[in-house]
Design an enzyme around this catalytic site. Structure first.
Site, mmCIF file in Angstrom:
data_model
loop_
_atom_site.group_PDB
_atom_site.id
_atom_site.type_symbol
_atom_site.label_atom_id
_atom_site.label_comp_id
_atom_site.label_asym_id
_atom_site.label_seq_id
_atom_site.Cartn_x
_atom_site.Cartn_y
_atom_site.Cartn_z
ATOM 1 N N GLY A 243 36.235 36.567 36.442
ATOM 2 C CA GLY A 243 37.041 37.269 35.463
ATOM 3 C C GLY A 243 38.115 36.377 34.861
ATOM 4 O O GLY A 243 38.583 35.429 35.482
ATOM 5 N N CYS B 171 36.110 36.959 41.377
ATOM 6 C CA CYS B 171 34.773 37.015 41.990
ATOM 7 C C CYS B 171 34.369 35.713 42.671
ATOM 8 O O CYS B 171 33.457 35.704 43.497
ATOM 9 C CB CYS B 171 33.724 37.370 40.944
ATOM 10 N N HIS C 111 28.162 43.469 45.510
ATOM 11 C CA HIS C 111 29.087 42.353 45.290
ATOM 12 C C HIS C 111 30.444 42.688 45.905
ATOM 13 O O HIS C 111 31.327 43.229 45.229
ATOM 14 C CB HIS C 111 29.190 42.122 43.785
ATOM 15 N N CYS D 20 30.233 33.615 38.142
ATOM 16 C CA CYS D 20 31.120 33.862 37.009
ATOM 17 C C CYS D 20 32.396 34.487 37.544
ATOM 18 O O CYS D 20 32.414 35.067 38.637
ATOM 19 C CB CYS D 20 30.453 34.771 35.978
#
Length: 402
Positions: A390, A91, A358, A388
């Site tokens: 993964g 991300c 997103h 944040c």
């Protein structure tokens, strides 16, 4: 080391990441191509001034594979001398790509570059690239792997956020996004997407629901209860966090980020490049940081990345005027504000991914550009952008208005 400046930023609107979404018929290469061409043309560049392009893409397979950045560079009509790289930090990919472009400028490798990203989630579904982290028992067992939704519910449980807390935050995300669009806060950087005939197919973020309220969100079922309770992932998480007696499943489609298509780009260069091309810097990149964090809870990395970026810049959290954290899940933002002691008034002031979606590889570049626009609009000086990531990571960038 030389300073790296942001001269411009553009993004496409975010289209629903389904077959009925407005951008479904537009390939990721074409989305990227339109972004690159816009950055070149609206800044009166020939193209040769841009020496390198880094684009994030989280599922770089199929039509998004084979260094999609290079395909877009050539499709946009840039000279052969412009090189390209595809970046995957989940991300955080779009911000990582922008940071790579900035680092190349700071190191003196290039004078001008573009960072950005793309993801067509309607055409190349999330997880299409596979990977050992979620599929190889030897890897998942050692690292106590759980899906991100279970990690988000673990954060909410461990740090005391109720479903009402998450839903109230989500209602506000839609409200702020609607206000931002109504007031034209995105108009400087939004690039309407056109089809092959030159007809505009989308000129606004497609997933904002201004009528969202606590009642409508309250009717939604928890999205991750089955995989947590029936597939055993709750038990895995509790092995790593035995102090959590029972994980409360409080996230659902309405308080988590939407699946969408989109692309974005940020034009970055040194002072000399700006002078040669008659471009005025809009912001200076003051600090960048990437970190690794505990992989089971996974999504608490932003506070660590922000603290590292602040330390490298010689700043305190109170020195930042605006914060922008990708709204992957509502609990991620609530935990960040709790950990950093930040008021909601300066966090995600224009809404976020819960309302607008997103597009994995592009989001970091999108919100970086949003903060450049917002610093100018609100006459503020500094912003911290973070996501944040993964697998237990985080990324942050601090910019200051010029």
């Amino acid at each position: 080391m030389t300073d790296a400046y942001i001269f411009d930023a553009v993004r496409t609107p975010r289209g629903k990441g389904r077959s009925d979404g407005s951008l479904h018929e537009v390939t990721a290469v074409e989305l990227s191509t339109q972004v690159l061409a816009a950055l070149r043309d609206r800044n009166d560049l020939g193209g040769s001034e841009i020496e390198d392009v880094a684009f994030g893409c989280v599922s770089p397979v199929g039509e998004q594979g084979a260094v999609i950045t290079r395909s877009a560079i050539l499709q946009a009509g840039f000279p052969n001398s412009t090189s390209g790289i595809q970046v995957n930090r989940f991300c955080g990919s779009g911000l990582e790509a922008s940071n790579i472009a900035a680092a190349k400028v700071m190191s003196g490798e290039v004078d001008m570059a573009i960072g950005g990203g793309v993801e067509s989630m309607s055409r190349v579904p999330m997880g299409s690239d596979g990977g050992a982290m979620a599929t190889d028992p030897a890897v998942t067992f050692r690292n106590y792997f759980v899906p991100q939704g279970v990690s988000a519910d673990l954060i909410a449980t461990k740090y005391g956020f109720s479903r009402d807390d998450l839903d109230a935050y989500s209602v506000e995300s839609h409200k702020r996004a609607k206000t931002a669009w109504d007031e034209g806060r995105f108009k400087k950087s939004i690039l309407p997407v056109k089809d092959v005939m030159g007809v505009t197919v989308l000129d606004h973020d497609e997933t904002i629901r201004p009528d969202t309220n606590m009642q409508s969100l309250g009717a939604l079922n928890p999205a991750f209860a089955m995989m947590g309770e029936n597939f055993g992932f709750d038990n895995v998480a509790q092995q790593r966090y035995p102090e959590v007696e029972k994980i409360k499943h409080v996230h659902h489609a309405g308080n988590s980020s939407g699946i969408v298509d989109g692309a974005a780009g940020v034009l970055i260069g040194n002072k000399a490049a700006g002078e040669r091309t008659n471009l005025k810097p809009r912001a200076r990149i003051r600090s960048m940081a990437s970190i690794g964090s505990e992989p089971t809870i996974m999504l608490t990395g932003p506070e660590l990345a922000a603290q590292k970026a602040l330390k490298r810049a010689g700043m305190k959290s109170t020195d930042i005027d605006l914060y922008e954290l990708n709204e992957a899940f509502a609990a991620v933002v609530l935990r960040f504000m709790q950990a950093m002691d930040i008021d909601h008034d300066i966090m995600n002031v224009n809404g976020g991914a819960i309302a607008m979606g997103h597009p994995l590889g592009a989001t970091g570049a999108m919100i970086l550009g949003t903060m450049v626009d917002e610093l100018e609009r609100s006459n503020k000086e500094t912003a911290l952008v973070t996501l944040c990531i993964g697998g237990g990571m985080g990324i942050a960038t601090i910019i200051e208005r010029v």
